[in-house]
Scaffold this active site. Sequence first.
Site, PDB file in Angstrom:
ATOM      1  N   HIS A 130      -4.963 -41.051  57.171  1.00 41.97           N
ATOM      2  CA  HIS A 130      -5.999 -40.115  57.597  1.00 41.97           C
ATOM      3  C   HIS A 130      -6.232 -39.144  56.457  1.00 41.97           C
ATOM      4  O   HIS A 130      -5.330 -38.429  56.046  1.00 41.97           O
ATOM      5  CB  HIS A 130      -5.581 -39.357  58.863  1.00 41.97           C
ATOM      6  CG  HIS A 130      -6.660 -38.457  59.381  1.00 41.97           C
ATOM      7  ND1 HIS A 130      -7.543 -38.837  60.387  1.00 41.97           N
ATOM      8  CD2 HIS A 130      -7.031 -37.196  59.022  1.00 41.97           C
ATOM      9  CE1 HIS A 130      -8.391 -37.856  60.619  1.00 41.97           C
ATOM     10  NE2 HIS A 130      -8.096 -36.848  59.814  1.00 41.97           N
ATOM     11  N   CYS A 131      -7.453 -39.126  55.951  1.00 46.40           N
ATOM     12  CA  CYS A 131      -7.776 -38.321  54.770  1.00 46.40           C
ATOM     13  C   CYS A 131      -8.478 -37.029  55.189  1.00 46.40           C
ATOM     14  O   CYS A 131      -9.584 -37.069  55.728  1.00 46.40           O
ATOM     15  CB  CYS A 131      -8.676 -39.110  53.831  1.00 46.40           C
ATOM     16  SG  CYS A 131      -9.145 -38.180  52.341  1.00 46.40           S
ATOM     17  N   PRO A 132      -7.864 -35.866  54.959  1.00 42.73           N
ATOM     18  CA  PRO A 132      -8.505 -34.610  55.354  1.00 42.73           C
ATOM     19  C   PRO A 132      -9.760 -34.303  54.547  1.00 42.73           C
ATOM     20  O   PRO A 132     -10.673 -33.648  55.050  1.00 42.73           O
ATOM     21  CB  PRO A 132      -7.410 -33.562  55.097  1.00 42.73           C
ATOM     22  CG  PRO A 132      -6.524 -34.180  54.072  1.00 42.73           C
ATOM     23  CD  PRO A 132      -6.533 -35.646  54.350  1.00 42.73           C
TER      24      PRO A 132
END
Length: 306
Positions: A130-132
């Site tokens: 999950h890439c912020p």
Amino acid sequence: MDELDAAVCGTHEGARYWCNKRDNPGAVMSSMLWVLTLFSDVVVAYVAVDGGWGVYNVPIYFLFSFLALISQLKTMFTNPGAVPRHAQPLIRASESGIPETICGRCDAYKPPRSHHCRICNRCIVRMDHHCPWMNNCIGANNQKHFMLFLLYTLVEAVYALALVLNNVRTGETYASEATRALVYTLLAVSIATLLFVATMMYNQVYAIVTGIGTIDRMRKRGPKGNFAPVPWVDVFGVDPWPMYLLPTDVKSAAEPKSSQTTEIFSNDPSSVSNVSNDPSQRPVSAEYPRRRRDDCSPDGISTSSP
């Protein structure tokens, strides 16, 4: 009005548009990405007009900046491959001995190499992380857009470094101290971006070549696991290779639009194995060794990719 908005946009099943509204830090970081990119555009244009380097560099730099931002938007608003709660494994997958796993969080079928994201609250097919900075998961359906974002950002960083270092080599001076300060700020941003994005690009290429994504690698699930290289066509689609370089939707050979998830699960009852939709009837005990419940902690591993 809030209920209507929730029904139209979100990460829940049934939402018309995919958007992550559960991650406030992700919204801030994705906005920061735009600020840094537009700041670089402004500096390049300002220094070019000020005589620091040729004006012809501006449209070239703007092009890569535009493509990077479009790719970021495509990554952020594309469903990364969320598994429907009524999905069931294909018969051929069951016959080949692939374990049928039930997600302990979704209480539904969890395809191989899928992970449950605690932020999106969905199981994602071929989830990498999950890439912020993208405010979204990176999975089967948006990995192409994410890699293009990394590629265009790398080109931007290298281009800006080339402009600055060329002036250093030739001894070019700037018209004012303000221009000099902007150039050195751009230099610092470009170096940091180059180092970080190059690392992220390596991670993505490694995940495709080995089939071991970021989450599995961080959990030290090495080559002994059920991993195999991901075909490039599964990432970029069946379009002619020049389309690989454009942030267009991925198309698979089976259907007009990409659905990488159809290769490991189906909604067609005639093509799926007999897995009950009633959680109480699902075979999760030792009596059924090939069907197990995955009660491990949910995956929400975030790597700070710019």
